[in-house]
Enzyme design. Structure first.
Site, PDB file in Angstrom:
ATOM      1  NE  ARG A  46     -15.393 109.000   2.349  1.00 12.83           N
ATOM      2  CZ  ARG A  46     -15.447 109.440   1.091  1.00 12.83           C
ATOM      3  NH1 ARG A  46     -16.300 108.890   0.247  1.00 12.83           N
ATOM      4  NH2 ARG A  46     -14.643 110.409   0.676  1.00 12.83           N
ATOM      5  N   GLY A  47     -21.017 109.686   3.444  1.00 19.27           N
ATOM      6  CA  GLY A  47     -22.024 110.203   2.533  1.00 19.27           C
ATOM      7  C   GLY A  47     -21.751 109.962   1.066  1.00 19.27           C
TER       8      GLY A  47
ATOM      9  CG  ASP B 222     -17.972 105.609   0.125  1.00 18.47           C
ATOM     10  OD1 ASP B 222     -17.264 104.989   0.922  1.00 18.47           O
ATOM     11  OD2 ASP B 222     -17.507 106.375  -0.752  1.00 18.47           O
TER      12      ASP B 222
ATOM     13  N   GLY C  65     -17.962 120.405  10.070  1.00 20.58           N
ATOM     14  CA  GLY C  65     -16.984 121.392  10.502  1.00 20.58           C
ATOM     15  C   GLY C  65     -15.657 120.726  10.751  1.00 20.58           C
TER      16      GLY C  65
ATOM     17  CD  GLU D 134     -20.846 109.832  12.198  1.00 18.27           C
ATOM     18  OE1 GLU D 134     -20.961 108.700  11.696  1.00 18.27           O
ATOM     19  OE2 GLU D 134     -21.392 110.839  11.732  1.00 18.27           O
TER      20      GLU D 134
END
Length: 814
Positions: A28-29, A31, A60, A94
């Site tokens: 998760r970016g 974090d 998106g 993912e």
């Protein structure tokens, strides 16, 4: 609760044919992107682990196809569970895809619990669970699938940041586990390399695999036995364990063709990760190359025939950092003794079972022969005597043929002496048509290791239909194309040269291709040339001085290829005869005349290379140069001016390095719209460049370093939209630098001691993107006004900040 070490075990599954990456990182970016994930990514990259990190793809509504492909195309997925990982439906999608690939392809999944309790992930409890539950209302259809995926992934063996501290140690252990897993996948990835696995195991038992001390390993055996294949497998398996790695392919051939210096430059540049390494010829290895002694490296020297070849490339063999591994392949055991190899592994012929498997794969596309071909197959296996190349070539030749054809081929083989195994390969040659045979013989005699694009140009100019022809040669395993280079096994090259030489063994003047120095010497010295001769290759270091008769080439009207390399040993005052109507390639080191004679017909040439020549002016007038792709007059110190090149509309490379008498370029240079490289380094008397430089719309590389009389760069240079490299080092009289094109990747202006003014640095920032690794060197430019530089730097900083703000806003939107 997950353990502190991961397992590389995976369920049996289908092999994924689309693998592109070693590792995919799911995170998760918000974090971990700028802290833990970035440090892990950097460490994986340092270990040469091909890693995909989703920090570029746009977000998106649904997970993108590109991202799904990246997951599917990876061998290992690392899942970084952070406290808010489950708040992202993107991350959860993912995760589902990762576990699907684990089941379908046996992909390895490694969970990392970063500042989150593994049990909270597994049971969706605590803050982790709270964040996850927020998705239930809007995504009921997917929610249960996500829950199952979280439970399954958190039950895998992984790494817990609460257990392994500090973070640097955690990252190191994750990276090492990834390396171990990649090593474990080696066996399954190399099933097609019959017999190699057992060789690797034997070599590992010789060496051990910890690489604590420096070791020199020799791999020894006859030609075609698989030495290079084994060395390549070792390189692929272990290169990630070293700080630098390089495979120096075909060292012997590099020396024979005068390419050793290029190979040395490439080797050092790769290992040092420095494209600016400079080696001074005939002085030995300098300080920059000695930096290599501080790095733990893996180097393969392939096909070595003399210790001096390695010393030329890298220096002393005992000067590497502890833990380095040096692999040397050779046909000559004495070479390994002279190199003081610590271990020597002799490559034996394939065992019958492996020979049968390799041949069957080529002939029948399976691991065993078709029943009705069993007896014939065993005859082939017996004849080939376990030499892999012979097995492969014969298998491909006989594939899909009738039994009668097999019997005929075997009968033909029986007439060839056993020790002359290379003659076996002639069966594939016999299956080529006339043009394909001519291409094969040209490659065997002249073009092994040559650039594929150049060879295509040469064959195209010779009306040889190169695209289909080279494809046929590849299909018949007579050549390979690797890294855009034409490759051919030694046995095949020897076979080709033998075929050509034996056509007129008692009269070399009637050979089509002269490549053996004794034959060339005899033909040229005694004026024995005939119209049969189509090509001449001579290493001038192997002959004494040759006095050429002025009519020597008069007898060779069909000459297509002429290459004299090494120190010039020819004495000739002029040429006589009819024009060479077929000449495509002219390479003559130290060319002895002041100009090209009229017998050289320029409209057929594709490459003209006269390095270190005595040329003052190439030609008069405006000749037709429509086929010419390259001119190399480097180190021709008597060249006073360029000829008219207005008809050289297809010229791609113009190399004039160290033409120290050259004062200016010719105005016709403006017509070279396809020129990619212009090299005028060390042209010490060059004082200006034409404003028409802007017409070189394809120019990518402009080298002007050492042009110590050059005073200005034309303003029009900004219009060179494809220019990527501009090197101006040691242009000591250069006064100013104009606005430069925005696409430049490298600008070297070091030691321009008269430089007083710069237009701006804006070109550096107008093209800024995460993919550009731009370089601008202004060191030792002592006259630059510091206040001006400060103003330019402040302007640049403002533009950087604007770019950064723009990028940040895009990230927030995602």
């Amino acid at each position: 609760m997950a353990s502190s070490s991961a397992s590389c075990s995976s369920s049996s599954a289908n092999i994924n044919p689309q693998v592109k990456h070693d590792v995919f990182v799911s995170f998760r970016g918000k974090d971990t992107r700028d802290n833990f994930t970035s440090h892990l990514h950097a460490d994986l990259c340092r270990k040469k682990i091909e890693t995909f990190v989703d920090d570029q793809l746009k977000r998106g509504g649904e997970i993108s196809t590109s991202l799904l492909d990246a997951i599917e195309g990876s061998k290992i997925s690392i899942i970084i569970f952070s406290e808010r990982y489950a708040s992202s439906r993107w991350c959860l999608d993912e995760l589902v895809k990762i576990l699907d690939c684990k089941k379908k392809y046996g992909q390895i999944a490694i969970p990392v619990f970063y500042r989150v309790d593994p049990s909270n992930v597994r049971r969706q409890k605590g803050t982790f669970g709270t964040e996850f539950l927020k998705l239930k209302k809007n995504y009921e259809e997917k929610f249960q699938r996500w829950r199952v995926a979280l439970t399954e992934a958190a039950s895998l063996s992984g790494f817990d940041s609460h257990v392994i501290r500090p973070e640097s140690k955690l990252i190191e252990e994750i990276s090492n586990e990834v390396l171990r897993c990649l090593d474990d996948t080696f066996q399954s990835e190399n099933k097609s390399l019959v017999g190699v696995e057992s060789c690797i195991k034997k070599i590992e038992s010789l060496l051990g695999t910890r690489f604590v001390v420096t070791c020199k390993l020799g791999i020894w055996g006859i030609g075609g036995i698989g030495k290079t294949t084994i060395a390549g497998a070792l390189f692929k398996k272990y290169s990630r364990h070293f700080e630098g790695a390089y495979f120096a392919q075909n060292v012997r051939e590099a020396e024979k063709t005068g390419m050793s210096a290029h190979l040395r430059q490439e080797l050092l540049s790769t290992l040092l990760n420095d494209g600016n390494v400079k080696i001074i010829p005939n002085i030995g290895l300098n300080f920059e190359s000695k930096r290599l002694t501080r790095k733990k490296v893996l180097i393969v020297f392939d096909d070595v025939t003399d210790r001096k070849q390695i010393e030329f490339l890298i220096g002393e063999l005992d000067s590497f950092a502890s833990g380095s591994l040096i692999i040397i392949t050779t046909r000559d055991k004495q070479v390994l003794i002279n190199c003081w190899a610590d271990k020597i592994y002799e490559v034996k012929e394939l065992a019958d079972a492996d020979a049968l498997k390799l041949f069957s794969r080529c002939a029948f596309r399976q691991d065993h022969p078709v029943a009705c071909y069993m007896e014939l197959t065993y005859k082939i296996i017996k004849y080939a005597q376990g030499v892999p190349l012979a097995l492969k070539v014969l298998g491909l030749f006989l594939s899909a043929r009738r039994k009668e054809e097999w019997e005929s081929a075997i009968t033909k083989l029986e007439t060839v002496p056993h020790m002359e195994i290379q003659d076996v390969l002639k069966i594939s040659y016999d299956g080529l048509d006339y043009v394909e045979q001519a291409m094969f013989l040209d490659i065997a005699c002249y073009f092994v290791g040559a650039n594929k694009d150049f060879v295509i140009n040469y064959f195209d100019a010779s009306d040889f239909f190169p695209e289909i022809g080279l494809g046929r040669l590849v299909d018949k395993s007579l050549i390979t194309i690797s890294c855009n280079k034409i490759r051919m096994h030694d046995l095949l090259q020897d076979m080709g040269r033998k075929i050509d030489r034996e056509a007129a063994i008692n009269n070399p003047g009637k050979c089509r291709r002269l490549w053996h120095h004794k034959d060339v010497n005899e033909v040229l010295s005694k004026n024995l040339g005939t119209e049969a001769i189509e090509g001449i290759l001579l290493d001038m270091s192997k002959v004494n001085e040759i006095h050429l008769n002025s009519s020597t080439f008069k007898k060779m009207p069909r000459l297509r290829f002429l290459k004299f390399h090494g120190e010039n040993k020819f004495k000739i005052s002029h040429f006589e005869g009819e024009a060479f109507t077929e000449l495509r390639y002219l390479y003559w080191d130290g060319y002895p005349s002041k100009s090209l004679p009229p017998v050289i017909r320029l409209d057929t040439l594709i490459s003209l290379q006269l390095r270190e020549s005595k040329v003052e002016q190439l030609w008069d007038g405006v000749p037709n140069l429509v086929n010419l792709k390259e001119i190399d007059l480097s180190y021709s110190r008597q060249l006073k001016k360029l000829p008219d090149l207005s008809q050289a509309r297809n010229l791609e490379n113009l190399l004039l390095k160290a033409c120290s008498s050259l004062v200016e370029t010719h105005s016709s240079i403006q017509y070279l719209s396809k020129l990619v490289t212009l090299d005028m380094r060390l042209c010490k008397n060059l004082n200006s460049l034409p404003s028409s430089l802007c017409e070189l719309i394809s120019l990518q590389r402009l080298y002007l370093s050492g042009c110590s009389n050059l005073r200005r760069i034309p303003e029009s240079i900004i219009n060179l939209s494809k220019l990527e490299l501009l090197h101006l080092k040691n242009c000591s009289k250069l006064l100013s630098l104009p606005e430069l094109p925005c696409n430049l990747l490298s600008v070297g202006v070091r030691r321009c001691t008269s430089l007083e003014a710069l237009s701006s640095f804006s070109f550096l920032f107008s093209a800024m993107s995460p993919h550009n690794d731009q370089y601008f060197n202004l060191s030792d430019c002592l006259k630059l006004d510091q206040n001006e530089l400060k103003g330019i730097a402040e302007d640049a900083l403002q533009k950087i900040q604007q770019k950064a703000t723009s990028w940040w806003m895009k990230l927030k939107e995602e």
